[in-house]
Design an enzyme around this catalytic site. Structure first.
Site, short mmCIF file in Angstrom:
data_model
loop_
_atom_site.label_atom_id
_atom_site.label_comp_id
_atom_site.label_asym_id
_atom_site.label_seq_id
_atom_site.Cartn_x
_atom_site.Cartn_y
_atom_site.Cartn_z
N CYS A 197 50.55 -14.80 -88.69
CA CYS A 197 50.55 -16.05 -87.92
C CYS A 197 51.37 -17.13 -88.62
O CYS A 197 51.28 -17.28 -89.84
CB CYS A 197 49.11 -16.52 -87.73
SG CYS A 197 48.96 -17.99 -86.69
N CYS B 8 51.15 -20.42 -87.72
CA CYS B 8 50.64 -21.74 -87.32
C CYS B 8 50.40 -22.64 -88.53
O CYS B 8 50.40 -22.18 -89.69
CB CYS B 8 49.33 -21.57 -86.53
SG CYS B 8 47.84 -21.41 -87.53
N GLY C 128 36.08 -15.20 -59.24
CA GLY C 128 34.93 -14.31 -59.18
C GLY C 128 34.96 -13.21 -60.23
O GLY C 128 34.21 -12.24 -60.16
N HIS D 28 44.58 -22.68 -85.05
CA HIS D 28 44.90 -21.26 -85.25
C HIS D 28 44.60 -20.42 -84.01
O HIS D 28 45.41 -19.63 -83.54
CB HIS D 28 44.16 -20.67 -86.45
CG HIS D 28 44.27 -19.18 -86.45
ND1 HIS D 28 45.43 -18.51 -86.81
CD2 HIS D 28 43.41 -18.21 -86.02
CE1 HIS D 28 45.28 -17.22 -86.64
NE2 HIS D 28 44.05 -17.00 -86.15
N CYS E 10 47.58 -21.45 -90.87
CA CYS E 10 47.88 -20.27 -91.69
C CYS E 10 48.94 -20.55 -92.74
O CYS E 10 48.98 -19.89 -93.79
CB CYS E 10 48.32 -19.12 -90.80
SG CYS E 10 46.95 -18.48 -89.84
N GLN F 156 38.55 -14.12 -53.61
CA GLN F 156 37.19 -13.77 -53.97
C GLN F 156 36.89 -12.36 -53.44
O GLN F 156 37.81 -11.55 -53.32
CB GLN F 156 36.21 -14.81 -53.40
CG GLN F 156 36.33 -16.19 -54.06
CD GLN F 156 35.85 -16.22 -55.50
OE1 GLN F 156 35.20 -15.30 -56.00
NE2 GLN F 156 36.19 -17.30 -56.21
N ASP G 199 43.51 -18.52 -68.38
CA ASP G 199 42.85 -19.62 -69.10
C ASP G 199 41.50 -19.10 -69.60
O ASP G 199 40.88 -18.26 -68.93
CB ASP G 199 42.63 -20.83 -68.18
CG ASP G 199 41.31 -20.71 -67.42
OD1 ASP G 199 41.29 -20.03 -66.37
OD2 ASP G 199 40.29 -21.26 -67.92
N ASP H 228 41.22 -27.02 -62.26
CA ASP H 228 40.33 -26.21 -61.45
C ASP H 228 39.66 -27.15 -60.45
O ASP H 228 39.52 -28.34 -60.70
CB ASP H 228 39.30 -25.49 -62.33
CG ASP H 228 38.66 -24.32 -61.58
OD1 ASP H 228 37.90 -23.56 -62.20
OD2 ASP H 228 38.93 -24.18 -60.36
N SER H 229 39.23 -26.57 -59.31
CA SER H 229 38.82 -27.42 -58.17
C SER H 229 37.35 -27.83 -58.22
O SER H 229 36.94 -28.70 -57.46
CB SER H 229 39.05 -26.65 -56.87
OG SER H 229 38.49 -25.35 -57.00
N GLY H 230 36.57 -27.21 -59.10
CA GLY H 230 35.19 -27.65 -59.23
C GLY H 230 34.15 -26.66 -58.74
O GLY H 230 32.99 -26.74 -59.13
N GLY H 231 34.57 -25.71 -57.89
CA GLY H 231 33.61 -24.75 -57.33
C GLY H 231 32.83 -24.03 -58.42
O GLY H 231 31.61 -24.00 -58.44
N PHE H 232 33.58 -23.47 -59.35
CA PHE H 232 32.95 -22.67 -60.40
C PHE H 232 32.09 -23.55 -61.31
O PHE H 232 31.00 -23.16 -61.73
CB PHE H 232 34.03 -21.98 -61.23
CG PHE H 232 33.49 -21.10 -62.32
CD1 PHE H 232 33.43 -21.55 -63.63
CD2 PHE H 232 33.00 -19.84 -62.02
CE1 PHE H 232 32.92 -20.75 -64.64
CE2 PHE H 232 32.49 -19.03 -63.04
CZ PHE H 232 32.45 -19.48 -64.33
N ASP I 235 36.80 -23.24 -53.69
CA ASP I 235 36.32 -21.90 -53.35
C ASP I 235 34.85 -21.78 -53.71
O ASP I 235 34.27 -22.67 -54.32
CB ASP I 235 37.12 -20.85 -54.13
CG ASP I 235 36.89 -21.00 -55.64
OD1 ASP I 235 36.79 -22.15 -56.10
OD2 ASP I 235 36.83 -19.99 -56.35
#
Ligand SMILES: COC(=O)c1ccc(CCNc2nc3cc4nc(N)[nH]c(=O)c4cc3[nH]2)cc1
Ligand SMILES: [Zn+2]
Length: 383
Positions: A316, A318, A228, A347, A321, A201, A278, A102-106, A156
């Protein structure tokens, strides 16, 4: 001399494998310099160069195809000079599969102190030591090139919810101008085959979402994210905005919904034609003792699990489990044992990844509607 073998770099491209006629759900193949990704895909969040409590071998054991890193966090600590010493984040963290950053804006908007957005960039004070910084689109691209991200995000501006139409319009203009600057800087410095995504956005306004998508398409990106969203708005508004924005994005490019979300949000967003997701939910909730199951989430600290010989989820496969009971996981969590974080995280990540694998199978079988119905029926029964 020792032959320096030129590693062939597979250029970035996306192909659609199937689209479900009834629902618009998609299955695709994303090819990146560090490997191929089958979509729909859930991307575990590894903010500081680690998916908390897991080693890369745990992640590959869970079939994690791609993980996230964060420009803002890694720039502040350990710093680009350290990561540059290793040739990028892949080598530094021993992860040889694809990385999206991610670019950092958020992160500035949600973490930093004393932020001030100007046309030039985002001025902010580090949440770690109070030092002052300016993140411009050009700087955000420089950091992501240094990190070696296979997929970088344009810089952004993510506005808070709620916001006025006027605020959202003004902000999307900045996001478009920063998108253009991001693209120009990226094209000059990117590593061959590495991709840049634009971020749509427009707040919670359909007309502005359409405008933002169309302005970004004119600039042209390798993929498009919906930003957003998942910023505190009601679930039906989040879905409405995604449903409004997605049709304006090119069919032949990946669509990434940032910060989404709960299992039911992922299932609904795939239904709307989204490909990539994500969220910190599975990793953060693992550390809070909340475990996801096909019948809904359970809190492992609940006394009902004290002598339970059951696995977290009988469906599951995994490592957690297959080898541990709810009683043992509850004991570890109540004792705040470190193993609790690792087993719970294994898990939860496995749950999100296999949910998307099942979704992909359903799309390939052209029967996403049945998968959708079955998922919501089960989750209603309760864990
Ligand atoms: C236990 O679970 C949690 O604590 C928890 C915390 C945050 C989220 C929501 C995360 N939402 C979100 N992440 C986001 C990341 C983004 N990045 C950019 N560049 N632009 C955006 O516009 C943007 C929007 C987001 N929305 C979800 C869950
Ligand atoms: Zn499991």
């Amino acid at each position: 001399f020792e032959e320096v073998e030129e590693r062939y770099v597979e250029p970035f491209h996306f192909t659609l494998d199937a689209v479900c006629e009834k629902t618009g759900a998609r299955a695709g193949t994303l090819t990146t310099p560090h490997g191929v990704i089958k979509t729909p895909v859930f991307m575990p969040v590894g903010t500081l160069g680690t998916v908390k409590s897991l080693a890369p071998e745990d992640l590959t054991g869970l079939n994690a195809q791609i993980i996230l890193g964060n420009t803002y966090h890694l720039y502040l600590r350990p710093g680009c000079d350290v990561i540059d010493e290793f040739g990028g984040l892949h080598q530094f963290m021993n992860w040889d599969r694809p990385l999206l950053t991610d670019s950092g804006g958020f992160q500035i908007f949600s973490l930093a102190k004393l932020q001030k957005m100007t046309e030039e960039g985002a001025h902010f004070q580090s949440h770690i030591d109070g030092s002052r910084h300016l993140l411009t689109p050009e700087k955000a691209m420089e950091i992501q090139v240094c990190l070696g991200s296979d997929i970088a995000m344009a810089l952004d501006e993510c506005i808070p919810y709620p916001a006025s139409h006027e605020q959202a319009l003004e902000s999307l203009g900045l996001t478009t101008r920063w998108g253009k600057r991001s693209k120009e800087a990226w094209e000059m410095t990117k590593r061959p085959g590495h991709a840049l995504f634009g971020i749509v956005q427009g707040g919670m306004y359909g007309d502005l979402r359409k405008q933002s998508a169309e302005e970004l398409r004119k600039i042209g990106f390798d993929g498009y994210a919906l930003g957003g969203l998942s910023v505190g708005e009601p679930r039906d508004l989040m879905l409405e905005m995604a449903g409004t924005s997605l049709p304006y994005l090119p069919q032949d490019r990946p669509r990434y919904i940032m910060g989404v979300g709960k299992p039911q949000d992922l299932v609904d967003m795939v239904n709307l034609g989204a490909d990539m997701f994500d969220c910190v939910l599975p990793t953060r909730n693992a550390r809070n003792g909340q475990l996801f199951t096909s019948k809904g989430p359970l809190n492992i600290c609940n006394a009902q699990h004290r002598t339970s010989t059951l696995p977290v989820d009988e469906e599951c496969q995994c490592y957690t489990c297959r080898n541990y009971s709810r009683a043992y996981l509850r004991h570890l969590y109540m004792s705040r044992e470190l193993l609790s974080y690792r087993l719970n995280t294994i898990h939860n990540i496995a749950f999100f990844i296999s949910l998307m694998e099942k979704a992909r199978e359903a799309v390939l079988a052209n029967d996403y509607a049945a998968f959708y119905k079955d998922f919501f029926q089960k989750i209603e029964t309760g864990a």
